[in-house]
Design an enzyme around this catalytic site. Structure first.
Site, short mmCIF file in Angstrom:
data_model
loop_
_atom_site.label_atom_id
_atom_site.label_comp_id
_atom_site.label_asym_id
_atom_site.label_seq_id
_atom_site.Cartn_x
_atom_site.Cartn_y
_atom_site.Cartn_z
CG HIS A 1 -1.86 -1.12 1.30
ND1 HIS A 1 -2.49 -1.50 2.48
CD2 HIS A 1 -2.32 -1.98 0.35
CE1 HIS A 1 -3.26 -2.54 2.25
NE2 HIS A 1 -3.17 -2.85 0.96
N PRO A 2 1.86 1.39 -0.88
CG PRO A 2 3.12 1.32 -2.85
CD PRO A 2 2.29 0.46 -1.94
#
Length: 568
Positions: free
Chosen positions: A480-481
């Site tokens: 989930h950058p």
């Protein structure tokens, strides 16, 4: 619509109203919405190719595309100093649909307070009341629309196989026995609690943004889609954006715009393209040998991600997916899906979940559970013989911050990626709570007929020091950058609340990189919402009216870590 095989008929300086860079979770939404009027000429550029693969379209095969170089940028971080200097895997979609074509298909909007937090960070009118109508606009919820859910949107959302395996409901029951709330819809009035999990699957097929948004738009003559094309830089004349330069079929080409360029290349790609264009921190650009065209120190900074680990137990009864991992079983599952689009092939297998608070005084949940009736790694490998189950658990509101920084003017050279995972003591304490609270939940009476010995972390892991060592060694990215081109008005903001790059004309960023802070959940849903809302801004359309729907919050959150009651 023009595809890449026909592109040679275009000159190298074709002009469009809009150029969208990246056909991912945001880019496909924009390609659809910006061409709805039939007038605006839109070019969508994607580095990857077709998503027409059974491994992408069949939900149960989710571990394959994210680990395949053809479909994903296989980024790695720099050695993470607080994770024993491990290099962490950071795959990003490189295919039509982007990361929505390689992700786990989990549909989580985040807590309402996450978006109120965005507004507090300077993202004006991005609070929950303004965002909720766009979540509704995007989706068709399998169980019908209401004050929180949509029933007319492109994005199909359901519960997979509706928790047919008894372990799913057992996990929910155990959470309630441990003193937590049960929630019928964590994307509805109240996120906190235990309940069914939702996924972006429709008709048994992965419902990526390529399926939901792009394919209908590709029938329009005013959309041009170019695949296998890598954008090298944004073109500027002074402070005015004029187009993009990209490489296609071995040739360097340019696409010019009469209105705007919109970067939707994701939280790694978008800041990197800005930096390659000379837009960013002067120190970073000069160190990489890139000429500075527009100093903007926040580009690539504020990078955030979620971490998680697997809490695994042996199962007393032979009812888990570990009994379906042999080649013959996989063949039958695949064949049934191919012909009928149902069965175990039509789900991501994360069908129940939980959202809880790690300690008293945390206003909204900061820990998230994905329950899986199997014991295996994300890449599909098993760690032992026999039956087991696991719950993925992570601390979702990290304080640690990292960066994405170009190291060369060569666009083929990956940027340095550093998340600084667990740099902050609060984040390390959050994971200690993950271990202790999860153990308590799984050891509730509901699991007595199924639960056997603890595989991971192992019952010998008890002290803070032992938990910290286990986490450093075992934790993985939840992929989930985000937040690397944050929206706001302070000196480190990259885009304003209209998604326009500060100080430049005709350039926007629309993807998860503009989140000011990471939401409490998976990122596909809020990324789609951001693109839906930004599309109305770009078109100068009437914005949807803010919602007045109430938000369910836990009672006595200041004093209690859990509550079986809700306060409206």
């Amino acid at each position: 619509m023009t595809d890449s095989t026909q592109f040679e008929s275009h000159r190298s300086e074709s002009t469009y109203d809009y150029v969208v860079v990246g056909a991912g979770s945001a880019g496909c939404v924009l390609a659809n919405r910006l061409t709805e009027d039939g007038n605006s000429q839109v070019l969508l550029i994607e580095t990857g190719g077709s998503d027409k693969s059974i491994f992408i379209q069949m939900p149960t095969a989710l571990s394959i595309p994210m680990n395949t170089k053809k479909y994903a940028w296989q980024y790695e971080t720099q050695p993470e100093p607080f994770l024993d200097n491990r290099r962490m895997h950071c795959p990003r979609g490189k295919v039509l649909g982007g990361s929505s074509s390689i992700n786990g298909m989990v549909y989580v909007r985040g807590h309402a307070k996450d978006f109120d937090e965005w507004q507090q960070y300077g993202a004006t009118d991005w609070d929950y009341s303004h965002c909720l109508p766009y979540f509704q606009k995007a989706e068709t919820w399998a169980f019908g629309g209401n004050d929180y859910r949509g029933d007319k949107g492109p994005l199909g959302v359901n519960n997979g196989n509706e928790m047919k395996n008894p372990l799913y409901s057992t996990f929910i029951k155990a959470g309630v026995e441990a003193g937590y709330m049960e929630t019928s819809d964590y994307n509805g009035c109240r996120q906190e609690g235990f309940g069914p999990m939702h996924m972006t699957v429709q008709g048994g097929i992965r419902w990526s943004t390529a399926n939901a948004y792009l394919r209908p738009a590709m029938k329009r003559s005013n959309l041009t889609v170019v695949t296998h094309a890598q954008v090298h830089r944004v073109l500027l004349e002074g402070k005015q954006t004029t187009g993009v330069e990209y490489k296609h079929k071995g040739q360097i080409k340019q696409a010019l715009v009469s209105k705007e360029v919109i970067l939707s290349a994701g939280s790694i790609g978008s800041p990197h393209i800005l930096q390659l264009s000379g837009i960013g921190s002067k120190d970073v650009l000069e160190k990489a040998g890139i000429e500075v065209h527009h100093e903007l120190p926040g580009v690539g900074e504020n990078l955030q991600d979620h971490l998680e680990f697997y809490f695994q137990f042996r199962c007393k009864q032979p009812i888990t997916l570990n009994g379906k991992l042999d080649p013959l079983s996989k063949l039958f599952i695949g064949a049934r899906w191919f012909f009928k689009k149902d069965g175990l092939g039509a789900t991501n297998h994360f069908e129940s979940c939980g959202f809880i608070r790690s300690k008293p005084g945390v206003e909204w949940p900061d820990l998230q559970y994905h329950f899986l009736p199997a014991a295996m790694r994300y890449d599909g490998r098993t760690a032992f013989d026999g039956h087991g189950f696991q719950v993925h658990i992570g601390h979702n509101k990290p304080k640690s911050r990292g960066y994405v920084r170009a190291v060369s003017a060569n666009p083929d050279v990956h940027p340095d990626i550093q998340f600084n995972y667990l740099a902050e003591e609060d984040d390390r304490e959050g994971f200690r709570q993950c271990v202790r609270l999860t153990r308590e939940i799984i050891n509730q009476p509901a699991f007595d007929e199924y639960r056997d010995s603890e595989i991971q972390p192992g019952e010998h892991i008890q002290t803070d020091e032992e938990i910290d060592a286990f986490v450093r060694e075992s934790v993985e990215s939840a992929y989930h950058p985000s937040c690397s081109c944050k929206m706001g008005t302070d000196d480190m903001a990259v885009v304003d609340p209209q998604t326009r790059v500060h100080g430049l004309k005709g350039l926007r960023v629309v993807d998860s990189s503009i989140f000011p802070t990471i939401p409490n959940g998976n990122l596909n849903a809020p990324t789609i919402m951001v693109a839906e809302r930004a599309a109305d801004m770009i078109r100068d359309a009437d914005m949807l009216a803010p919602s007045t729907a109430k938000v369910g919050m836990g009672a006595d959150w200041q004093e209690k870590q859990r509550s079986g009651e809700a306060l409206r």
